[in-house]
Design a protein around this motif. Structure first.
Motif, PDB file in Angstrom:
ATOM      1  N   CYS A   1       0.857  -1.190   0.000  1.00  0.00           N
ATOM      2  CA  CYS A   1       0.000   0.000   0.000  1.00  0.00           C
ATOM      3  C   CYS A   1       0.891   1.236   0.000  1.00  0.00           C
ATOM      4  O   CYS A   1       1.792   1.338   0.838  1.00  0.00           O
ATOM      5  N   GLY A   2       0.663   2.137  -0.909  1.00  0.00           N
ATOM      6  CA  GLY A   2       1.461   3.360  -0.989  1.00  0.00           C
ATOM      7  C   GLY A   2       2.410   3.375  -2.177  1.00  0.00           C
ATOM      8  O   GLY A   2       2.724   4.439  -2.702  1.00  0.00           O
ATOM      9  N   ASP A   3       2.873   2.213  -2.627  1.00  0.00           N
ATOM     10  CA  ASP A   3       3.846   2.164  -3.730  1.00  0.00           C
ATOM     11  C   ASP A   3       3.304   2.805  -5.006  1.00  0.00           C
ATOM     12  O   ASP A   3       4.003   3.586  -5.667  1.00  0.00           O
ATOM     13  N   MET A   4       2.095   2.450  -5.377  1.00  0.00           N
ATOM     14  CA  MET A   4       1.543   2.973  -6.633  1.00  0.00           C
ATOM     15  C   MET A   4       1.103   4.427  -6.477  1.00  0.00           C
ATOM     16  O   MET A   4       1.336   5.245  -7.358  1.00  0.00           O
ATOM     17  N   GLU A   5       0.516   4.745  -5.318  1.00  0.00           N
ATOM     18  CA  GLU A   5       0.039   6.124  -5.134  1.00  0.00           C
ATOM     19  C   GLU A   5       1.197   7.119  -5.186  1.00  0.00           C
ATOM     20  O   GLU A   5       1.115   8.157  -5.830  1.00  0.00           O
TER      21      GLU A   5
ATOM     22  N   ALA B   1      -8.567   5.544   2.130  1.00  0.00           N
ATOM     23  CA  ALA B   1      -8.672   7.011   2.138  1.00  0.00           C
ATOM     24  C   ALA B   1      -7.904   7.610   0.959  1.00  0.00           C
ATOM     25  O   ALA B   1      -8.387   8.553   0.316  1.00  0.00           O
ATOM     26  N   ALA B   2      -6.717   7.070   0.675  1.00  0.00           N
ATOM     27  CA  ALA B   2      -5.902   7.579  -0.438  1.00  0.00           C
ATOM     28  C   ALA B   2      -6.623   7.372  -1.769  1.00  0.00           C
ATOM     29  O   ALA B   2      -6.663   8.272  -2.623  1.00  0.00           O
TER      30      ALA B   2
ATOM     31  N   GLU C   1      -2.469  15.353  -1.376  1.00  0.00           N
ATOM     32  CA  GLU C   1      -3.571  15.008  -0.477  1.00  0.00           C
ATOM     33  C   GLU C   1      -3.776  13.487  -0.443  1.00  0.00           C
ATOM     34  O   GLU C   1      -4.027  12.900   0.612  1.00  0.00           O
ATOM     35  N   CYS C   2      -3.636  12.867  -1.592  1.00  0.00           N
ATOM     36  CA  CYS C   2      -3.782  11.404  -1.697  1.00  0.00           C
ATOM     37  C   CYS C   2      -2.688  10.689  -0.887  1.00  0.00           C
ATOM     38  O   CYS C   2      -2.987   9.877  -0.005  1.00  0.00           O
ATOM     39  N   VAL C   3      -1.434  11.028  -1.141  1.00  0.00           N
ATOM     40  CA  VAL C   3      -0.346  10.238  -0.536  1.00  0.00           C
ATOM     41  C   VAL C   3      -0.170  10.532   0.956  1.00  0.00           C
ATOM     42  O   VAL C   3       0.316   9.674   1.704  1.00  0.00           O
ATOM     43  N   THR C   4      -0.574  11.722   1.392  1.00  0.00           N
ATOM     44  CA  THR C   4      -0.406  12.027   2.820  1.00  0.00           C
ATOM     45  C   THR C   4      -1.510  11.407   3.680  1.00  0.00           C
ATOM     46  O   THR C   4      -1.536  11.599   4.891  1.00  0.00           O
ATOM     47  N   GLN C   5      -2.389  10.638   3.052  1.00  0.00           N
ATOM     48  CA  GLN C   5      -3.284   9.792   3.845  1.00  0.00           C
ATOM     49  C   GLN C   5      -2.463   8.715   4.564  1.00  0.00           C
ATOM     50  O   GLN C   5      -2.904   8.124   5.536  1.00  0.00           O
ATOM     51  N   TYR C   6      -1.281   8.460   4.025  1.00  0.00           N
ATOM     52  CA  TYR C   6      -0.361   7.482   4.631  1.00  0.00           C
ATOM     53  C   TYR C   6       0.595   8.181   5.587  1.00  0.00           C
ATOM     54  O   TYR C   6       1.341   9.090   5.184  1.00  0.00           O
ATOM     55  N   GLN C   7       0.624   7.692   6.824  1.00  0.00           N
ATOM     56  CA  GLN C   7       1.539   8.266   7.808  1.00  0.00           C
ATOM     57  C   GLN C   7       2.992   8.098   7.375  1.00  0.00           C
ATOM     58  O   GLN C   7       3.808   9.006   7.563  1.00  0.00           O
ATOM     59  N   PHE C   8       3.339   6.963   6.739  1.00  0.00           N
ATOM     60  CA  PHE C   8       4.760   6.740   6.394  1.00  0.00           C
ATOM     61  C   PHE C   8       5.232   7.713   5.311  1.00  0.00           C
ATOM     62  O   PHE C   8       6.427   7.992   5.212  1.00  0.00           O
TER      63      PHE C   8
END
Ligand SMILES: [Zn+2]
Length: 235
Positions: A15-19, A66-67, A180-187
């Motif tokens: 999760c996060g790699d593609m976004e 959320a992302a 806004e999309c990627v900062t749904q992720y804390q990491f």
């Protein structure tokens, strides 16, 4: 350009790699009418020293939903574990069946070479799954799908060896939405990993933008075999 007949399936190892690598370009296609679907092969639940993988997995799941929502995409989750993505036939058939359900016109995934084995395995699994999904003789729960027009590889700091930016998408208008999309992720926001994800990928988009003659751009590579132009006379 109306892209309502297009469906992009972006398949990432975590999760996060593609976004983080291509959500701006995907958001742009969404604005033009395309359907966007993420398939996360693992939650990437192993990377938080302050939380158990079980707890962090639940958080990553919520963050991924959320992302996706920010750019109007759908998120699907495969049942594999972070660091243990099996490079086997069952995983290929699992992804092939998802491809048959989603019926993408475009598939986006990791570049083939990576320092992370889940990323390299994702490339192998996805490339074989695309073939399996197209073959009538390969039986999964859904009928075969042969409508994939293109496969693109994302620019990821963990997958650099041999990656050459080939297609540049101007995402100057989409950069805020991407953030806004990627900062749904804390990491990605910061505080979990020592790697400055947000700064790195924003700066990378600026670098690619400079090369492309725009403010911000996201770059993709394609299979070397696809790097061929056929012309009647030299342009
Ligand atoms: Zn990853």
């Amino acid at each position: 350009m109306n892209t309502s007949s297009q469906t992009f399936l972006a398949i990432g190892a975590h999760c996060g790699d593609m976004e983080v690598t291509c959500a701006a370009a995907l958001a742009k296609h969404k604005k033009h009418g395309a359907q966007i679907v993420f398939l996360h092969l693992t939650l990437g639940e192993g990377g938080n020293p302050a939380m158990s993988p079980k707890e962090y997995g639940k958080l990553k799941h919520r963050e991924a939903l959320a992302a996706a929502k920010v750019i109007g995409a759908e998120a699907l989750f495969a049942p594999y574990k972070d660091g243990e993505l099996p490079n086997d036939e069952a995983a290929r058939r699992y992804v092939a069946d998802i491809i048959r359900q989603v019926k993408p016109t475009h598939v986006i995934t990791h570049w083939k070479n990576s320092i992370h084995k889940d990323h390299a395995n994702t490339y192998s699994i996805v490339m074989d799954a695309i073939l399996l999904a197209s073959l009538e003789g390969v039986v999964t729960k859904h009928p075969r799908h042969r409508g994939i027009k293109a496969i693109y590889f994302t620019e990821n700091w963990e997958d650099p060896e041999g990656f050459k930016p080939y297609l540049y998408v101007d995402v100057s208008e989409e950069l805020e939405l991407w953030k806004e999309c990627v900062t749904q992720y804390q990491f990605i926001k910061g505080g979990i990993s020592a790697f400055p994800y947000l700064e790195y990928y924003e700066a990378l988009a600026r670098v690619r933008g400079a090369e492309a003659g725009t403010k911000y751009a996201e770059a993709f590579d394609v299979d070397p075999f696809e790097k061929k132009r056929v012309v009647d006379l030299l342009p």
